[in-house]
Design an enzyme around this catalytic site. Structure first.
Site, PDB file in Angstrom:
ATOM      1  CD  GLU A  39      -2.621   1.585   0.109  1.00  0.00           C
ATOM      2  OE1 GLU A  39      -2.397   2.674  -0.113  1.00  0.00           O
ATOM      3  OE2 GLU A  39      -3.224   0.857  -0.177  1.00  0.00           O
ATOM      4  CE  LYS A  40      -0.709   5.511  -5.269  1.00  0.00           C
ATOM      5  NZ  LYS A  40      -0.613   5.970  -6.379  1.00  0.00           N
ATOM      6  CB  ALA A  42      -3.991   5.720   4.509  1.00  0.00           C
ATOM      7  CB  CYS A  47     -13.492   2.904   0.624  1.00  0.00           C
ATOM      8  SG  CYS A  47     -15.007   2.551   1.920  1.00  0.00           S
ATOM      9  CB  ALA A 118       3.573  -2.658  -6.483  1.00  0.00           C
ATOM     10  CE1 TYR A 189     -20.495   7.286  -4.827  1.00  0.00           C
ATOM     11  CE2 TYR A 189     -21.004   7.174  -6.936  1.00  0.00           C
ATOM     12  CZ  TYR A 189     -20.094   7.191  -5.891  1.00  0.00           C
ATOM     13  OH  TYR A 189     -18.725   6.617  -5.770  1.00  0.00           O
ATOM     14  CD  GLU A 209     -25.687  15.372 -14.529  1.00  0.00           C
ATOM     15  OE1 GLU A 209     -25.341  14.976 -15.640  1.00  0.00           O
ATOM     16  OE2 GLU A 209     -24.703  15.385 -13.486  1.00  0.00           O
ATOM     17  CG  HIS A 470     -46.392  -2.271  15.192  1.00  0.00           C
ATOM     18  ND1 HIS A 470     -46.403  -1.524  13.909  1.00  0.00           N
ATOM     19  CD2 HIS A 470     -46.952  -1.712  16.180  1.00  0.00           C
ATOM     20  CE1 HIS A 470     -46.877  -0.547  14.016  1.00  0.00           C
ATOM     21  NE2 HIS A 470     -47.532  -0.506  15.440  1.00  0.00           N
TER      22      HIS A 470
END
Length: 494
Positions: A39-40, A42, A47, A118, A189, A209, A470
């Site tokens: 991992e470069k 974090a 995500c 990598a 989104y 948009e 309920h």
């Protein structure tokens, strides 16, 4: 091999420690494979660090403030003040807790963690360059590789994320002061979620948009409540336009938007009225703001790996094509998560990561997207799973549909959130659940029940005859199934 390199070996090389990569690494470790995770940046990837988790933290925080300020009908009178610096600090603590947990889980499952970037050297070798002056690099030989490098925000011409007033989603989530005004480019989104966050902080928000509606790809009946809520928040929309350029003014910046090619600009406003603010619908728009957020989508991070060296092919958009077992065109190389294509969902990547690890370990695993949920954390939330009615008809079914409005839900009314509905779709023959669409409170949680039903091949009768507590929102799923059967109690049957 570079002089001075240290060469080591591993059964499984995983490149990228996001939800796809770290899950693949942990699962491979559980299956007694020797795993190295590179991992470069974090652990947790975009995500956990810059996307899903921090955005949902700010969505929750601003919801709390907004609801408190608008609860007069409940007898609550409040005027909360937002300290964005404090809010971001809390968000960062949540992120730190989760990313630290990922690192601990990887180590606990025997995963070797390696920090660096990598690049492939040949079919079974990768070079990892360590960040920082004098840190050097090392060479790693592998039997199998899993590419999980994720995605990044798409830049558009004349809007460089390196320019101070131009933000990507990562930068927007790290602001420490509330902007007075904001132009959001893109009503997908990410754009809609963050537009609502800043509107609830008191920012004047305008969304540009190029298409004619928000949340392209979702049916109008699902997006309509979201658009109405956005209107109520004061968010203005300009449909049929693309952002062309920006320049500085005495008070901030001015964003120039031009009519999109082939699109009729309707200039929709916060009240949903048609008509352009300009005298001519073909004229450019000029929008003054303090800053601009570009959220037009994401693109795969596949150009940093030197994939040609290992022989892996990509499509014309840079996505790595895979089969149902997450395998690329090179048998011993797999790709999972955003880099492997749409839908770009964290949980989709995690599932693919598990499958890739299990295939490498010789397990009979395969990817099944049939019950893959998708969620938009707008206000209200949208969640879908499986087939829509139109999808079911295209697939040759003669579907039956049931719907239940949240305005008929006692629990929804007690929360003050009763916009939206639950729709379920079933095959007429046997009534097997094919899918569902939900817009409304806690849609992201409610969709799991229907996802499980689709996965298990449950019928309308199975869902309708399952006693739901309920008063709960989940009763709405039961009532929608009963509506499809023509026996709903709390709404009129179709």
């Amino acid at each position: 091999m570079v002089v001075g390199d240290v060469t080591t070996g591993t059964d499984v090389l995983v490149v990228g420690a996001g939800p796809a990569g770290y899950v693949a690494a942990i699962r491979a470790g559980q299956l007694d494979l020797d795993v190295t995770l590179v991992e470069k940046d974090a652990y947790g990837g975009a995500c956990l660090n810059h996307g899903c988790i921090p955005s949902k933290a700010l969505i929750t925080a601003t919801d709390v403030a907004h609801e408190a300020a608008h609860a007069e009908e409940m007898g609550i009178h409040a005027d909360p003040a937002i300290d964005l610096s404090g809010m971001v600090g809390w968000k960062d603590e949540v992120v730190s807790q989760l990313t630290g947990g990922v690192e601990k889980l990887c180590k606990a499952n025997g995963v070797n963690l390696l920090s660096g970037t990598a690049t492939f050297v040949d079919e079974h070798t990768v070079r990892v360059s360590h960040g920082g002056e004098g840190q050097g690099s090392e060479t790693l030989e592998f039997e199998h590789a899993i590419v999980a490098t994720g995605s990044r925000p798409i830049e558009i011409p004349n809007f460089d994320f390196g320019d101070e007033p131009v933000l990507d989603s990562r930068q927007a989530l790290s602001l420490t002061s509330v902007p007075d005004s904001l132009v959001v480019v893109g009503a997908g989104y990410i754009g809609m979620e963050l537009a609502s966050v800043f509107a609830k902080m008191g920012t004047d928000v305008t969304v540009i948009e190029m298409l004619e509606s928000i949340l392209p790809g979702y049916d109008d009946d699902l997006t309509r409540p979201v658009k109405q809520r956005a209107n109520a928040l004061g968010i203005e929309f300009q449909f049929g336009y693309t952002a062309a350029e920006w320049h500085e003014t005495d008070d901030g910046i001015r964003v120039v938007a031009e009519p999109a090619d082939g699109a009729a600009a309707d200039g929709g406003t916060a009240t949903g009225d048609a008509g352009s603010d300009s005298d001519d619908a073909d004229d450019p728009l000029e929008l003054d703001a303090e800053t601009v957020l570009v959220a037009v989508g994401r693109e795969p991070v596949s150009d940093t790996l030197d994939l040609e060296a290992v022989g892996v092919e990509t499509d014309d958009r840079g996505f790595i094509e895979t089969d149902s077992r997450a395998r690329t065109n090179v048998d011993h190389v797999f790709a999972v998560g955003d880099v492997a294509g749409e839908p770009m969902l964290a949980h989709k990547g995690s599932m693919e990561g598990q499958v890739a690890a299990e295939v490498i370990a010789g397990e009979p695993a395969a990817i099944d997207y049939q019950a893959m949920p998708a969620v938009v954390f707008t206000d209200p939330e949208i969640a879908t799973v499986g087939l829509t009615e139109a999808d079911a008809e295209d697939a040759g079914f003669d579907p039956v549909v049931g719907q239940f409005p949240f305005r008929a839900s006692g629990r929804a009314l007690t929360t003050g959130e009763s916009d939206g509905f639950v729709t379920v779709v079933a095959a007429e023959d046997g009534g097997y659940l094919l899918g569902a669409s939900i817009v409304g409170p806690e849609a992201s949680e409610l969709i799991a029940e229907v996802g499980l039903a689709v996965e298990l091949g449950a019928t309308l009768e199975d869902v309708a005859s399952t006693v739901h507590a309920h008063p709960t929102l989940s009763e709405s799923v039961m009532e929608a199934a009963e509506n499809a059967l023509g026996r709903a109690i709390h709404t009129l049957n179709r």
